[in-house]
Design a protein around this motif. Structure first.
Motif, PDB file in Angstrom:
ATOM      1  N   ARG A 140     -12.194  26.799   3.964  1.00 23.89           N
ATOM      2  CA  ARG A 140     -11.040  26.002   3.576  1.00 23.89           C
ATOM      3  C   ARG A 140     -10.008  26.227   4.677  1.00 23.89           C
ATOM      4  O   ARG A 140     -10.157  27.174   5.456  1.00 23.89           O
ATOM      5  N   ASP A 189     -14.311  22.618  -6.220  1.00 20.00           N
ATOM      6  CA  ASP A 189     -14.911  21.387  -6.720  1.00 20.00           C
ATOM      7  C   ASP A 189     -15.153  20.483  -5.518  1.00 20.00           C
ATOM      8  O   ASP A 189     -14.250  19.819  -5.045  1.00 20.00           O
ATOM      9  N   ASP A 190     -16.353  20.514  -5.035  1.00 23.79           N
ATOM     10  CA  ASP A 190     -16.650  19.688  -3.878  1.00 23.79           C
ATOM     11  C   ASP A 190     -16.886  18.276  -4.348  1.00 23.79           C
ATOM     12  O   ASP A 190     -17.533  18.037  -5.343  1.00 23.79           O
ATOM     13  N   ASN A 237     -11.647   8.222 -29.274  1.00 32.93           N
ATOM     14  CA  ASN A 237     -11.644   9.567 -28.710  1.00 32.93           C
ATOM     15  C   ASN A 237     -10.261   9.860 -28.132  1.00 32.93           C
ATOM     16  O   ASN A 237      -9.719   9.042 -27.397  1.00 32.93           O
ATOM     17  N   PRO A 238      -9.703  11.018 -28.492  1.00 31.33           N
ATOM     18  CA  PRO A 238      -8.328  11.306 -28.054  1.00 31.33           C
ATOM     19  C   PRO A 238      -8.211  11.595 -26.562  1.00 31.33           C
ATOM     20  O   PRO A 238      -7.093  11.697 -26.052  1.00 31.33           O
ATOM     21  N   ASN A 239      -9.343  11.745 -25.877  1.00 31.77           N
ATOM     22  CA  ASN A 239      -9.270  12.147 -24.469  1.00 31.77           C
ATOM     23  C   ASN A 239     -10.001  11.229 -23.516  1.00 31.77           C
ATOM     24  O   ASN A 239      -9.973  11.450 -22.321  1.00 31.77           O
ATOM     25  N   ARG A 240     -10.703  10.267 -24.031  1.00 32.36           N
ATOM     26  CA  ARG A 240     -11.563   9.504 -23.134  1.00 32.36           C
ATOM     27  C   ARG A 240     -11.234   8.022 -23.192  1.00 32.36           C
ATOM     28  O   ARG A 240     -11.099   7.447 -24.266  1.00 32.36           O
ATOM     29  N   PHE A 287     -18.275  16.165 -32.014  1.00 33.72           N
ATOM     30  CA  PHE A 287     -18.658  14.775 -32.233  1.00 33.72           C
ATOM     31  C   PHE A 287     -20.157  14.594 -31.945  1.00 33.72           C
ATOM     32  O   PHE A 287     -20.893  13.986 -32.719  1.00 33.72           O
ATOM     33  N   VAL A 291     -33.490   5.000 -14.813  1.00 34.19           N
ATOM     34  CA  VAL A 291     -33.148   6.135 -13.951  1.00 34.19           C
ATOM     35  C   VAL A 291     -33.544   5.875 -12.498  1.00 34.19           C
ATOM     36  O   VAL A 291     -32.773   6.135 -11.571  1.00 34.19           O
ATOM     37  N   THR A 292     -34.728   5.341 -12.320  1.00 34.65           N
ATOM     38  CA  THR A 292     -35.186   5.127 -10.942  1.00 34.65           C
ATOM     39  C   THR A 292     -34.416   3.994 -10.270  1.00 34.65           C
ATOM     40  O   THR A 292     -34.078   4.078  -9.103  1.00 34.65           O
ATOM     41  N   GLN A 336     -23.055  13.474 -34.536  1.00 34.76           N
ATOM     42  CA  GLN A 336     -23.805  12.253 -34.228  1.00 34.76           C
ATOM     43  C   GLN A 336     -25.308  12.525 -34.096  1.00 34.76           C
ATOM     44  O   GLN A 336     -26.137  11.817 -34.640  1.00 34.76           O
ATOM     45  N   GLU A 394     -37.984   6.423 -21.511  1.00 32.75           N
ATOM     46  CA  GLU A 394     -37.065   5.938 -20.471  1.00 32.75           C
ATOM     47  C   GLU A 394     -36.786   7.004 -19.421  1.00 32.75           C
ATOM     48  O   GLU A 394     -36.083   6.766 -18.455  1.00 32.75           O
ATOM     49  N   VAL A 454     -38.072   9.486 -16.653  1.00 37.93           N
ATOM     50  CA  VAL A 454     -39.222   9.728 -15.785  1.00 37.93           C
ATOM     51  C   VAL A 454     -39.367  11.226 -15.550  1.00 37.93           C
ATOM     52  O   VAL A 454     -38.388  11.902 -15.237  1.00 37.93           O
ATOM     53  N   ARG A 459     -23.724   8.729 -22.197  1.00 34.76           N
ATOM     54  CA  ARG A 459     -22.652   9.398 -21.478  1.00 34.76           C
ATOM     55  C   ARG A 459     -22.909   9.632 -20.006  1.00 34.76           C
ATOM     56  O   ARG A 459     -22.044  10.106 -19.292  1.00 34.76           O
ATOM     57  N   LYS A 460     -24.067   9.322 -19.599  1.00 29.14           N
ATOM     58  CA  LYS A 460     -24.372   9.640 -18.196  1.00 29.14           C
ATOM     59  C   LYS A 460     -23.743   8.629 -17.252  1.00 29.14           C
ATOM     60  O   LYS A 460     -24.412   7.800 -16.665  1.00 29.14           O
ATOM     61  N   ASP A 465     -27.019  13.437 -27.350  1.00 24.97           N
ATOM     62  CA  ASP A 465     -25.739  13.398 -26.640  1.00 24.97           C
ATOM     63  C   ASP A 465     -25.309  14.794 -26.212  1.00 24.97           C
ATOM     64  O   ASP A 465     -24.735  14.982 -25.145  1.00 24.97           O
ATOM     65  N   LYS A 478     -21.064  26.241   3.174  1.00 24.85           N
ATOM     66  CA  LYS A 478     -20.468  24.916   3.360  1.00 24.85           C
ATOM     67  C   LYS A 478     -19.119  25.159   4.004  1.00 24.85           C
ATOM     68  O   LYS A 478     -18.334  25.952   3.491  1.00 24.85           O
ATOM     69  N   ARG A 534     -19.568   4.372 -32.266  1.00 23.89           N
ATOM     70  CA  ARG A 534     -20.883   4.640 -31.712  1.00 23.89           C
ATOM     71  C   ARG A 534     -20.736   5.587 -30.539  1.00 23.89           C
ATOM     72  O   ARG A 534     -19.691   5.648 -29.919  1.00 23.89           O
ATOM     73  N   ALA A 535     -21.784   6.311 -30.304  1.00 24.75           N
ATOM     74  CA  ALA A 535     -21.728   7.235 -29.178  1.00 24.75           C
ATOM     75  C   ALA A 535     -22.469   6.596 -28.017  1.00 24.75           C
ATOM     76  O   ALA A 535     -23.686   6.560 -27.994  1.00 24.75           O
TER      77      ALA A 535
END
Lengths: 361, 691
Positions: free
Chosen positions: B151, A185-186, A139-142, B324, A327-328, B328, B343, B345, A7-8, B393, B138, A3-4
């Protein structure tokens, strides 16, 4: 059954710190900084190597004679090598914190120790649990459970990038043969009220490490500033070993694979995280942790209180994976964990005033 | 004449900040030099991942000398005042002071020559000030250092005509030493001047000029692509970013695994671009090729073999995730995803995305009537489905594919092509340079989405203020303006706003509706002005047409502006404009003088001059023509009719004295001047026109 899942998953990178490590000589980091870097001629990797090849029946001895490609490190040797490397740099080598957490940053050795004036250098492995990243082992990476190798040095030394690159050499990645880059990447952890600036380090396009100069933790300015390195151990090992599936990783150089150890757990925990975790119980636990945290704060027990904050954070992650937080509501839950983290950090910095021993009499 | 070389060497500067940083350094140092009387003949800045460089040439050796004056007491002032002055000015006696005649008498002046400071000393101050107040978006602290930079800082080179200027910042004192490429030439390099610096760095695998790096990247990539019969997809944003990630660009080509080539091209491109910063390549037909371009910062002995292999491996793992999701997501129809939107908002007071989808559907069907070639049914369907892919997804992982995935999934569900395309197009235009939808159903849905958001946020008083526009309403309004104008849609905005407000039901009280619609129209007027200003349309002409009152048909509005622009450019127009102003000035002055208003009926008999009567007749004639022309939107014809006024007006001003001695003709003539303005103002408010 595949199942997927949703992802959030929040980037819930939080950290904790070990107070026991206080025994470590605080001057250690200074001494390390002054020391010349690890000699190029004798990378720690070479030490680990002979043992590996000796025990590995497949590696034919004659082939090792020439300056041929060294045998890539197995997973546990990778960890041992990094530990040795950073121990040589003056870091205290700690063990994983004994709680479920989303990232090595939650370890008190990072979250709490990044604060305050005292010098601090530590390195440790931390199992990281991200319930929403479970993929039933398909999943091969997760993975919903993986390992981070965490280094924290305060104050940040004169040239942490150079130190870091030496550590890559130690594990067999020669920067002269690859394309290594520092890409903005902050980092921000809304749950810890923490942020910093830095990069993700790319090796041939793959992110292998996060590199962060902490500016704030628990809403408190970091002064002096600590630098944090977080190696994604599975990714690094996959790179070093040339594997495309995490489960195919050579774990010990003697035939045990990552699959042998973790695959079943990934399947079972994915089902737990997405299907079976008792959400009523989790909601209750979140509230209980919050209450306990506040009670412990009132007793000025900073680290025990912080444990409850870690627990609340993981509980929230599980609820999120179960898809029962809207979400809220999400923002509100994150805010509640952040409020706890902030109080714990403040309590950690509060002038030491040992709690009264009410059992004494 | 001296040359100044400045290099600020640090850990990796984020690519997106480099260009602005170079501009800021040039500005801060350039302004400092100028303010210090040290204008450079030329000043240039260069930037890369680890260094910010400035070179200024033609600096004088020192600042010019300056004279300092101090005004003293009047001649004959009390001794105490004189002594005080001498002391303050550092003079021994009054013999050293000058005497000057001023209107109020004779005063003592102390004049001293202040020699200019040496350039090096001034430069040190200027550079230190610039570094200390550098406007990074920043910035950070490191170790114990209280100073901030983007930096951690590792070195400063500051050389003025061969001599080190010991600039000090963040615990570092400038010298003449820099370093080359992190891996290819990490050793110390001593430099003398800019030419020496640039040459030595080039030998040390660092190209300091971003333009040169960008050029090298695009030409090398193009060459590699052409060798395989392919071409690189233009991507200026990616090129700029990659240029900021490398000091020594080494473009390489890798291969996309065949297993992923059936995934939509947008997905592949997005995954490659966003996560990996790879360039996409296309074949002769413009189709995505199975090759990608990666720009390494490293020259290796295996000619990049290991680097390519590593990048291909990373891409495989990225794309296996994407594939994937693709498989899916297609297992469900878009329509079946609608409940999932409940779901999500949209905005706490404005309901869920599901609510929004329903509103867009109804509004798109309404708007379809104004879009030739569209039909309400398809517009409704596309509106309903346009947000459904948000719960897929793929869009969860690649948010920039929203809409695009919806189109693929809609086609997979056998939705009509127009509907599927409208789902993909409805977010457009995303920026001022992005193209607008052209297909009829797409136009209806794109407009509906924007109007729905604008009306909703205005209804709950979440209007953009100053620099704050969290819901991107300005962009939405501008997008709507462009769609309407580019497609020449005859859409009356006020009724459309009214219909859209109706979609929100009870949210807005009936009594408040009109106000929301008005505010929104004013907001549109501002956006339209900004849009037209960017297109080079004179803002005064826009203002002149706006002043005519509420115009909610943008196409008609533009026709007026265009006609007006052509008119004021013509000889007659320019001439009439002069007459208009002259008339207006006279009336204004006389009205002020008399405390009266000159307007209203004019008795011809009172005018008392044939030229005045002729003008009155001409005005009466053109008023009818102009009104008729305006009624059928013949704006050019209306302007042409105005042109008929030119001769009578000229003759009137030539022959007739407005301020006649007798009060009756004077008043009538002033009223006549007012009437000229009134006639012309039917077309546009000429008083707003400048120049």
């Amino acid at each position: 059954m595949a199942r997927a899942p949703k992802r959030k998953t929040p980037k819930n990178k939080a950290k904790a710190k070990v107070s026991k490590a206080r025994a470590a000589d605080p001057r250690a980091s200074k001494a390390r900084a002054a020391k010349p870097r690890v000699s190029k001629a004798k990378p720690p990797a070479s030490k680990a190597k002979p043992r590996v090849s000796k025990t590995k029946p497949r590696a034919p001895k004659p082939a090792r004679k020439a300056a041929a490609k060294p045998t890539p490190l197995d997973f546990q040797s990778l960890i041992l090598t990094l530990q040795k490397f950073w121990a040589d740099q003056g870091c205290v080598i700690l063990q994983p914190y004994d709680m479920e957490m989303g990232a090595g940053t939650f370890h008190p050795a990072t979250t709490l120790r990044a604060l305050g004036k005292e010098p601090w250098s530590a390195a440790y492995v931390q199992p990281s649990r991200r319930p929403g990243d479970g993929r039933y082992g398909e999943n091969p990476n997760r993975l919903q459970h993986y390992y981070q190798f965490q280094v924290i040095i305060k104050p940040s030394p004169a040239d942490p990038q150079a130190l870091y690159l030496e550590s890559l050499k130690a594990i067999g990645i020669d920067p002269g043969a690859h394309d290594i880059r520092f890409v903005e990447d902050d980092w921000e952890s809304p749950t810890l009220g923490a942020w910093g600036l830095g990069w993700e380090v790319w090796c041939d396009g793959m992110e292998v490490t996060q590199f962060t100069y902490f500016q704030q933790v628990g809403g408190i300015e970091c002064d002096p500033v600590a630098v944090e390195l977080t190696y994604g151990l599975e990714r690094l090992a996959m790179y070093v070993q040339g594997r495309e599936n995490v489960f195919d990783l050579d774990f010990n150089g003697r035939g045990v694979t990552y699959r042998d150890i973790f695959h079943r757990a990934e399947v079972e925990y994915s089902a737990h995280n997405f299907e079976y975790a008792d959400t009523d119980l989790l909601f209750q636990r979140f509230v209980a942790c919050e209450r306990e945290c506040n009670a412990l704060l009132a007793a000025r027990l900073a680290q025990p209180a912080y444990d409850q904050c870690i627990k609340a954070s993981h509980t929230f992650n599980l609820l999120d994976a179960r898809g029962v937080i809207s979400v809220t509501e999400r923002a509100a839950y994150i805010g509640r964990v952040r409020a706890l983290a902030k109080l714990c950090c403040e309590a950690w910095l509060a002038p030491t005033n040992p709690p009264t021993n009410t059992h004494a009499g | 004449m001296s040359e100044l070389l400045l290099e600020i060497f640090s850990e990796e500067i984020p690519a997106r900040m480099q260009k602005q940083a170079a501009a800021d350094l040039g500005r801060l140092v350039g302004e400092g030099l100028k303010a210090g009387g040290l204008a450079a003949r030329s000043l240039a800045t260069l930037v890369g991942p680890r260094r910010l460089v400035l070179v200024a040439d033609g600096l004088p050796k020192s600042q010019p000398d300056t004279l300092e004056e101090r005004k003293g007491p009047q001649v004959g002032a009390p001794e105490l005042a004189i002594q005080g002055f001498l002391k303050a000015a550092g003079l021994a006696s009054l013999d050293q002071a000058e005497r000057r005649e001023l209107p109020k008498g004779t005063f003592y002046f102390a004049v001293s020559k202040k020699p200019g400071r040496a350039t090096a000393a001034v430069v040190k101050d200027i550079v230190e000030a610039a570094l200390g107040q550098f406007p990074w978006p920043k910035s950070m602290r490191w170790a114990h250092n209280p100073a901030r930079w983007v930096r951690p800082l590792h070195g400063i080179v500051c050389i003025l005509e061969g001599e080190v200027v010991p600039v000090t910042f963040a615990g570092i004192t400038a010298g003449a030493i820099t370093r080359g490429h992190r891996f290819l030439a990490p050793g110390a390099i001593t430099v003398k001047n800019f030419a020496d610096y640039q040459a030595k760095l080039r030998a040390a695998f660092v190209l300091i000029d971003p333009a040169e790096r960008a050029q090298l990247i695009s030409s090398t990539l193009a060459k590699l692509a052409v060798a395989e019969g392919l071409r690189v997809k233009d991507d200026a944003g990616l090129l700029a970013e990659v240029t900021g990630l490398v000091e020594w660009p080494v473009p390489l080509l890798g291969t996309i695994d065949a297993a992923f080539m059936d995934v939509p091209a947008e997905v592949l491109t997005s995954a490659m671009r966003k996560h990996q910063k790879y360039f996409a390549l296309t074949d002769g037909d413009g189709k995505l090729a199975n090759r990608f371009g990666v720009v390494a910062n490293m020259a290796t002995s295996d000619r990049g073999k290991a680097i390519i292999a590593g990048n291909e491996r990373v891409l495989r793992s990225r794309l296996s995730d994407a594939k994937f999701f693709w498989v899916q997501d297609k297992k469900r129809t878009l329509e079946s995803r609608l409940p999932k939107l409940e779901e999500r908002v949209f905005q706490a007071k404005l309901g869920t995305m599901r609510d929004k989808a329903d509103r867009i559907a109804r509004l798109a069907a309404y708007l379809a009537a104004y879009v030739p070639g569209s039909n309400a049914e398809e517009a409704h369907r596309a509106g309903l489905l346009c947000k459904a892919d948000l719960s897929s997804d793929m869009v969860g992982e690649f948010p920039d594919l929203q809409g695009i995935m919806g189109r693929y999934y809609a086609l997979h569900d056998y939705e009509p092509t127009m509907v599927a395309n409208a789902i993909a197009d409805h977010y457009a235009p995303l920026g001022p340079n992005e193209s607008c939808p052209k297909a009829p159903v797409s136009i209806a849905v794109a407009c509906a989405d924007k109007i729905d958001s604008l009306v909703g946020f205005f209804a709950i008083d979440e209007k953009p203020t100053g620099s704050k526009d969290p819901y991107a309403l300005r962009r939405a309004a501008l997008g709507l303006i462009r769609i309407v104008l580019e497609n020449k849609l005859r859409l009356a905005l006020l009724p459309a706003f009214g219909f859209a407000l109706g979609g929100y039901g009870e949210l807005v009280r009936d009594s408040a509706r009109e106000q929301v619609e008005r505010e929104l129209l004013e907001f549109f007027a501002d956006r339209l002005k900004a849009h037209l200003r960017d297109k080079g349309v004179r803002h005064d002409l826009v203002a002149a047409v706006f002043a005519r009152g509420d115009e909610d048909d943008l196409v008609r509005f533009m026709a007026r502006v265009d006609a007006l622009a052509a008119f004021v450019k013509s000889d007659d127009g320019a001439n009439l404009l002069v007459a208009y102003r002259r008339a207006a000035n006279i009336v204004r002055i006389e009205e002020k003088k008399d405390g009266a208003v000159y307007a209203g009926e004019i008795a011809e008999a009172d005018l008392g001059a044939p030229e005045a009567s002729a003008l009155l007749a001409a005005i009466a004639a053109i008023e009818t023509t102009v009104d008729a022309a305006l009624h059928r939107e013949g704006f050019a014809a209306a302007m042409a009719a105005l042109a008929d006024l030119r001769q009578p007006v000229d003759r009137f001003f030539d022959k007739v004295k407005v301020n006649a001695d007798e009060p009756a003709p004077r008043a009538a003539r002033l009223r006549l001047l007012s009437r000229i303005q009134a006639a012309m103002d039917r077309v546009a408010d000429f008083s707003k026109i400048e120049g």
